[in-house]
Design a protein around this motif. Structure first.
Motif, PDB file in Angstrom:
ATOM      1  N   ASN A 109     -13.995  39.791  -6.859  1.00 31.96           N
ATOM      2  CA  ASN A 109     -13.270  38.466  -6.425  1.00 31.96           C
ATOM      3  C   ASN A 109     -13.640  37.621  -7.976  1.00 31.96           C
ATOM      4  O   ASN A 109     -12.643  36.715  -7.967  1.00 31.96           O
ATOM      5  N   GLU A 112     -10.792  36.830 -10.277  1.00 27.64           N
ATOM      6  CA  GLU A 112      -9.588  36.031  -9.759  1.00 27.64           C
ATOM      7  C   GLU A 112      -9.797  34.490  -9.780  1.00 27.64           C
ATOM      8  O   GLU A 112     -10.758  34.165  -9.225  1.00 27.64           O
ATOM      9  N   ASN A 113      -8.707  34.080 -10.480  1.00 32.22           N
ATOM     10  CA  ASN A 113      -8.545  32.508 -10.322  1.00 32.22           C
ATOM     11  C   ASN A 113      -8.896  32.158  -8.954  1.00 32.22           C
ATOM     12  O   ASN A 113      -9.250  31.115  -8.528  1.00 32.22           O
ATOM     13  N   SER A 114      -7.908  32.680  -8.109  1.00 33.10           N
ATOM     14  CA  SER A 114      -7.896  32.427  -6.677  1.00 33.10           C
ATOM     15  C   SER A 114      -9.090  32.034  -6.049  1.00 33.10           C
ATOM     16  O   SER A 114      -9.314  31.332  -5.259  1.00 33.10           O
ATOM     17  N   TRP A 116     -12.034  31.388  -7.487  1.00 36.80           N
ATOM     18  CA  TRP A 116     -12.747  30.297  -8.145  1.00 36.80           C
ATOM     19  C   TRP A 116     -12.236  29.226  -7.587  1.00 36.80           C
ATOM     20  O   TRP A 116     -12.936  28.170  -6.897  1.00 36.80           O
ATOM     21  N   ALA A 117     -11.055  29.013  -7.567  1.00 41.71           N
ATOM     22  CA  ALA A 117     -10.219  27.723  -6.593  1.00 41.71           C
ATOM     23  C   ALA A 117     -10.789  27.687  -5.359  1.00 41.71           C
ATOM     24  O   ALA A 117     -11.226  26.562  -5.050  1.00 41.71           O
ATOM     25  N   ARG A 118     -10.760  28.515  -4.751  1.00 40.64           N
ATOM     26  CA  ARG A 118     -11.120  28.669  -3.205  1.00 40.64           C
ATOM     27  C   ARG A 118     -12.536  28.369  -3.116  1.00 40.64           C
ATOM     28  O   ARG A 118     -12.859  27.315  -2.197  1.00 40.64           O
TER      29      ARG A 118
END
Length: 170
Positions: A109, A112-114, A116-118
């Motif tokens: 995880n 993945e940028n997603s 970190w954003a989440r």
């Protein structure tokens, strides 16, 4: 079959981790017992969360998709597995399965940028320190069987229990 435990509980990241670990551990036990030993289900399992909003509360549930002929047997088997955890706690080996899975997923995880954003959005929503994201592995490593035993006794209390069974019309 749906089994639910709900109630008010103060929110903390540490308790949230314990609830999630308990649910993952119970998924191992449900798979071993209900699917492999009893051949009663193909899927199903437990989930849990500790919430801050709209008020501080917990919610845990079990889903057992099965035929009507297996309802009583599978409910009993599920509650028996819960009672074992409440009484004796999980084995170190079962807890280590949860920890290893989580740590491996974390290593995937964090690339993945997603993710970190989440995580950053969740930190803002829950008003927690975003630097806690970097402490995940140490928090997972700190979990011990006694934590899950205590969580099972606290959150899977039969005073907060509701059981629902959907039977065929005939």
């Amino acid at each position: 079959v749906r089994m639910f435990w709900n109630g008010e509980a103060p929110y903390s990241e540490k308790e949230q981790l314990k609830i999630q670990a308990l649910a993952e551990l119970m998924n191992i036990k449900i798979t071993e017992t209900l699917r492999e030993e009893l051949s009663g289900i193909y899927g199903g399992g437990m989930y849990g969360s500790l919430n801050r909003y709209p008020y501080e509360n917990f919610s845990m549930g079990v889903s057992i998709p099965c035929g009507p002929e297996n309802v009583t047997k599978l409910i009993k088997a599920t509650l028996d597995e819960i009672e074992k955890i409440k009484k004796d706690g999980p084995t170190e080996a079962d807890l280590n399965k949860v920890k290893e899975t989580w740590k491996q997923q974390y290593l995937v995880n964090i690339r993945e940028n997603s993710f970190w954003a989440r995580q950053l959005l969740q930190s803002e929503e829950t008003k927690t320190d975003p630097a806690n994201i970097l402490d995940y592995e140490s928090k997972v490593n700190a979990l011990v069987p006694a934590d899950l035993k205590a969580a099972a006794n606290k959150y899977l209390d039969m005073k907060n229990y509701v059981e629902l069974v959907l039977n065929p019309e005939n």
